[in-house]
Write a protein that holds these residues in place. Structure first.
Motif, PDB file in Angstrom:
ATOM      1  N   ALA A 197      24.490 -25.082 -14.609  1.00 32.11           N
ATOM      2  CA  ALA A 197      25.240 -24.572 -13.479  1.00 32.11           C
ATOM      3  C   ALA A 197      25.003 -23.073 -13.344  1.00 32.11           C
ATOM      4  N   PRO A 198      24.902 -22.568 -12.105  1.00 35.51           N
ATOM      5  CA  PRO A 198      24.650 -21.142 -11.887  1.00 35.51           C
ATOM      6  C   PRO A 198      25.659 -20.258 -12.601  1.00 35.51           C
ATOM      7  N   VAL A 199      26.911 -20.684 -12.567  1.00 34.37           N
ATOM      8  CA  VAL A 199      27.922 -19.880 -13.248  1.00 34.37           C
ATOM      9  C   VAL A 199      27.538 -19.710 -14.712  1.00 34.37           C
ATOM     10  N   ARG A 200      27.090 -20.799 -15.290  1.00 38.54           N
ATOM     11  CA  ARG A 200      26.628 -20.761 -16.662  1.00 38.54           C
ATOM     12  C   ARG A 200      25.499 -19.750 -16.847  1.00 38.54           C
ATOM     13  N   GLU A 201      24.570 -19.777 -15.916  1.00 40.94           N
ATOM     14  CA  GLU A 201      23.436 -18.872 -16.000  1.00 40.94           C
ATOM     15  C   GLU A 201      23.905 -17.428 -15.889  1.00 40.94           C
ATOM     16  N   ARG A 205      31.688 -14.516  -6.644  1.00 41.69           N
ATOM     17  CA  ARG A 205      30.866 -15.373  -5.810  1.00 41.69           C
ATOM     18  C   ARG A 205      29.554 -14.691  -5.441  1.00 41.69           C
ATOM     19  N   GLY A 206      29.634 -13.414  -5.136  1.00 42.01           N
ATOM     20  CA  GLY A 206      28.432 -12.670  -4.770  1.00 42.01           C
ATOM     21  C   GLY A 206      27.366 -12.754  -5.852  1.00 42.01           C
ATOM     22  N   VAL A 207      27.770 -12.484  -7.075  1.00 44.16           N
ATOM     23  CA  VAL A 207      26.807 -12.511  -8.178  1.00 44.16           C
ATOM     24  C   VAL A 207      26.260 -13.908  -8.390  1.00 44.16           C
ATOM     25  N   VAL A 208      27.165 -14.880  -8.428  1.00 44.86           N
ATOM     26  CA  VAL A 208      26.734 -16.257  -8.651  1.00 44.86           C
ATOM     27  C   VAL A 208      25.782 -16.710  -7.555  1.00 44.86           C
ATOM     28  N   ASP A 209      26.126 -16.390  -6.302  1.00 44.18           N
ATOM     29  CA  ASP A 209      25.266 -16.786  -5.193  1.00 44.18           C
ATOM     30  C   ASP A 209      23.904 -16.116  -5.288  1.00 44.18           C
ATOM     31  N   TRP A 210      23.906 -14.847  -5.701  1.00 41.41           N
ATOM     32  CA  TRP A 210      22.631 -14.147  -5.828  1.00 41.41           C
ATOM     33  C   TRP A 210      21.752 -14.823  -6.885  1.00 41.41           C
ATOM     34  N   ALA A 269      17.232 -18.427  -8.310  1.00 43.86           N
ATOM     35  CA  ALA A 269      17.023 -19.349  -9.423  1.00 43.86           C
ATOM     36  C   ALA A 269      15.551 -19.716  -9.614  1.00 43.86           C
ATOM     37  N   GLU A 270      14.863 -19.943  -8.510  1.00 45.80           N
ATOM     38  CA  GLU A 270      13.462 -20.344  -8.631  1.00 45.80           C
ATOM     39  C   GLU A 270      12.630 -19.238  -9.258  1.00 45.80           C
ATOM     40  N   ALA A 271      12.818 -18.033  -8.773  1.00 44.61           N
ATOM     41  CA  ALA A 271      12.055 -16.900  -9.311  1.00 44.61           C
ATOM     42  C   ALA A 271      12.347 -16.727 -10.794  1.00 44.61           C
ATOM     43  N   ILE A 272      13.610 -16.864 -11.160  1.00 46.07           N
ATOM     44  CA  ILE A 272      14.004 -16.694 -12.553  1.00 46.07           C
ATOM     45  C   ILE A 272      13.347 -17.757 -13.429  1.00 46.07           C
ATOM     46  N   HIS A 273      13.437 -18.994 -12.990  1.00 48.14           N
ATOM     47  CA  HIS A 273      12.866 -20.071 -13.792  1.00 48.14           C
ATOM     48  C   HIS A 273      11.351 -19.965 -13.874  1.00 48.14           C
ATOM     49  N   ALA A 274      10.743 -19.519 -12.779  1.00 39.51           N
ATOM     50  CA  ALA A 274       9.289 -19.335 -12.798  1.00 39.51           C
ATOM     51  C   ALA A 274       8.912 -18.280 -13.830  1.00 39.51           C
TER      52      ALA A 274
END
Lengths: 147, 147
Positions: free
Chosen positions: A31-35, B121-126, B131-136
DNA sequence: CAGCATCCTCGGCGATACTG
DNA sequence: CAGTATCGCCGAGGATGCTG
């Protein structure tokens, strides 16, 4: 398969939406929150990002700068290396080495890292701006419980 | 009284500015970054704020909703009470009781709390958006170290 | 100077049982 | 149903010493 047993009817939809949004990336467990927590939810990373947003740093100087901003408490070099590695792994920090021994290492934010640092700054600045309200509320609460 | 001994000349000014900004509130020891970490830097608070931003909750239902969003892992009721107390203390959450036994307790965000939830929410949404860039980046890093 | 390995401490958190 | 008390685990993080 019952979704959210005792969750109020009206809240079921937004919760389900959030749950799905969170499951979209990663394989269910991430989950993003987790991340976010894994990223910023520790003692040093947020502070580190803010200092790094000033410009590139050498390891030792970075340690001292962080100390200046954390009530003079130094981060152990073990933790500094650890946290920097984590940030590097996720593409937020770039580590460049010049010279073999002694090694000359420099850390700088990537564009992605600057984005994250900006987010961190946002939260810190917000808390900073609300500091008076927070401390006032805290004083009221503490006074009320001790009567 | 030497300020920041080996900190690069060019960085001394911004660091000093940050240090002063952080010392402004509280009594020296309370840097905003610290406060933020003490607030959001734990396993549950961010998630809690996001769920609370949907609307007011009863204790038990809130527990279940949080479970839905954390890969079905439940927060212990001890932790839920603890974290809610902390948020209440700082003026982010309002706790209202109706009925004695069994008690009927409801938790809701204050306006201040909604502000903090918005930041979260702002941070989580960001992070979610990146997420894709991070995982890549993570995949590249992991591949590089294991060669 | 930067990094890793080792050892150890400490507190966040969970589990359980009990009250009003 | 909400909250508290007690206990115990575990992992984040600090201290030190050694390598390249």
């Amino acid at each position: 398969m019952s979704a959210g047993e005792d969750i109020p009817e009206a809240y079921a939809a937004p919760i389900a939406a959030l749950a799905e949004e969170m499951a979209r990336h990663g394989r269910a467990r991430a989950a993003p929150v987790r991340e976010v927590m894994a990223l910023l939810g520790d003692r040093w990373t947020t502070l580190l990002l803010i200092v790094l947003s000033i410009g590139p740093w050498r390891h030792a100087a970075l340690r001292r700068a962080v100390a200046r901003l954390s009530a003079e408490q130094k981060i152990s070099q073990r933790m500094l290396t650890l946290k920097l590695r984590a940030l590097e792994r996720d593409g937020f920090v770039l580590r460049s080495i010049s010279g073999d021994v002694p090694p000359r290492v420099a850390y700088a934010l990537t564009p992605l890292g600057e984005g994250l640092a900006g987010q961190a700054r946002g939260v810190v600045d917000w808390v900073n701006a609300q500091a008076e309200a927070i401390h006032a509320a805290r004083a009221v609460f503490d006074a009320a419980e001790g009567d």
